[in-house]
Design an enzyme around this catalytic site. Structure first.
Site, PDB file in Angstrom:
ATOM      1  N   GLU A  43       0.870  -1.097   0.109  1.00 56.84           N
ATOM      2  CA  GLU A  43      -0.028  -0.090   0.077  1.00 56.84           C
ATOM      3  C   GLU A  43       0.995   1.329  -0.081  1.00 56.84           C
ATOM      4  O   GLU A  43       0.465   2.185  -0.653  1.00 56.84           O
ATOM      5  CB  GLU A  43      -0.839   0.042   1.031  1.00 56.84           C
ATOM      6  CG  GLU A  43      -1.836  -1.135   1.116  1.00 56.84           C
ATOM      7  CD  GLU A  43      -2.995  -1.187  -0.172  1.00 56.84           C
ATOM      8  OE1 GLU A  43      -3.103   0.080  -0.607  1.00 56.84           O
ATOM      9  OE2 GLU A  43      -3.226  -2.044  -0.715  1.00 56.84           O
ATOM     10  N   TYR A 127      -5.842   6.521   4.176  1.00 53.36           N
ATOM     11  CA  TYR A 127      -6.064   5.606   3.186  1.00 53.36           C
ATOM     12  C   TYR A 127      -5.349   4.249   3.356  1.00 53.36           C
ATOM     13  O   TYR A 127      -5.784   2.987   3.454  1.00 53.36           O
ATOM     14  CB  TYR A 127      -5.806   6.198   1.756  1.00 53.36           C
ATOM     15  CG  TYR A 127      -6.131   5.171   0.607  1.00 53.36           C
ATOM     16  CD1 TYR A 127      -7.252   5.047   0.448  1.00 53.36           C
ATOM     17  CD2 TYR A 127      -5.186   4.279   0.248  1.00 53.36           C
ATOM     18  CE1 TYR A 127      -7.619   4.050  -0.771  1.00 53.36           C
ATOM     19  CE2 TYR A 127      -5.349   3.235  -0.666  1.00 53.36           C
ATOM     20  CZ  TYR A 127      -6.434   3.178  -1.058  1.00 53.36           C
ATOM     21  OH  TYR A 127      -7.146   2.104  -2.060  1.00 53.36           O
ATOM     22  N   ASP A 145     -10.426   6.844  -2.063  1.00 54.37           N
ATOM     23  CA  ASP A 145      -9.470   7.548  -2.892  1.00 54.37           C
ATOM     24  C   ASP A 145      -9.909   8.144  -4.255  1.00 54.37           C
ATOM     25  O   ASP A 145     -11.250   8.018  -4.374  1.00 54.37           O
ATOM     26  CB  ASP A 145      -8.037   6.369  -3.208  1.00 54.37           C
ATOM     27  CG  ASP A 145      -8.617   5.502  -4.029  1.00 54.37           C
ATOM     28  OD1 ASP A 145      -9.574   5.274  -4.660  1.00 54.37           O
ATOM     29  OD2 ASP A 145      -7.443   4.920  -4.616  1.00 54.37           O
TER      30      ASP A 145
END
Ligand code: SF4
Length: 225
Positions: A43, A127, A145
């Site tokens: 990520e 996020y 997002d």
């Protein structure tokens, strides 16, 4: 802004996204692991670049820095040389090294499993923290997002100020995902990457073409045969 969709519309869309993902979702190397460290690295690498670019370097990166201890000991310039193709390599490398060092020092090498613990890691925002909770710890946590905003605005004609808009997070949190949070969020990501393209959306193969407001208003020609 358009009216919010009904619960039954949301439920139908949710099921369509999950079903479509199960049949069409991309096989990406970080999707076959639920190791929290490997998910966190994926990520962090995925921010501001494409899955295709990350897929080219991800496995080699994990082999080289297989645990946080190794990444914490690495030189920033060595890390930067491995992530150079993703852009922002110096900043990205610094965040990766600092995050690994923080995990080793504060958490004895284990990835924190709370939003609070994750967002306090260097370079980790809401996020990435939420993605780790969903994809590593299987905890449903709202995930928004630019892709999510794009799909919501086409589907429901909802207008949000951007990925930081609290209303977007509240809206996505209102879906009742049960244990299907991974397929739902990966489905949104893949639909935007493969079907709901920004310039020319491929509505003719989209599992959401029936309820989609953008499609009804713009009536793109459907290819046949
Ligand atoms: S129908 Fe078209 S515009 Fe609507 S979500 Fe699907 S691809 Fe995007």
């Amino acid at each position: 802004m358009n009216l919010l969709p009904t619960e039954s519309t949301k439920s139908m869309i949710q099921e369509s996204i999950i079903r479509w993902f199960d049949a069409n979702g991309r096989d990406l190397p970080w999707r076959t692991t639920s190791d929290p460290y490997e998910v966190l690295i994926a990520e962090m690498l995925l921010r501001r670049t494409t899955a295709t670019a990350v897929a080219r370097i991800y496995s080699a990166f994990i082999r080289r820095f297989e645990r946080p201890e190794r990444l914490a000991r690495a030189r920033v310039r060595t890390i930067a040389s491995m992530v150079g193709t993703l852009g922002l390599q110096n900043l990205r490398a610094r965040h990766l090294q600092q995050t690994a060092a923080h995990i080793v020092k504060e958490f004895k090498g284990s990835i924190p499993d709370t939003m609070e613990g994750l967002v306090n890691l260097p370079g980790v925002g809401v996020y990435v923290a939420s993605a780790v909770l969903n994809f590593a710890f299987c905890r449903p946590s709202p995930l928004v997002d630019g892709n999510t905003i794009h799909l919501l605005s086409r589907l429901f004609e909802l207008e949000f100020a951007g990925p930081a808009d609290r209303n977007a997070w509240d809206f996505i949190a209102s879906f009742e995902l049960g244990g299907q949070n991974k397929a739902f969020y990966w489905g949104i990501i893949d639909l935007v990457a493969m079907v709901c393209l920004r310039r020319v959306p491929r509505c003719e193969i989209c599992p959401l073409h029936e309820p989609c407001i953008w499609r009804h208003k713009n009536k793109p020609a459907f290819k046949t045969g």
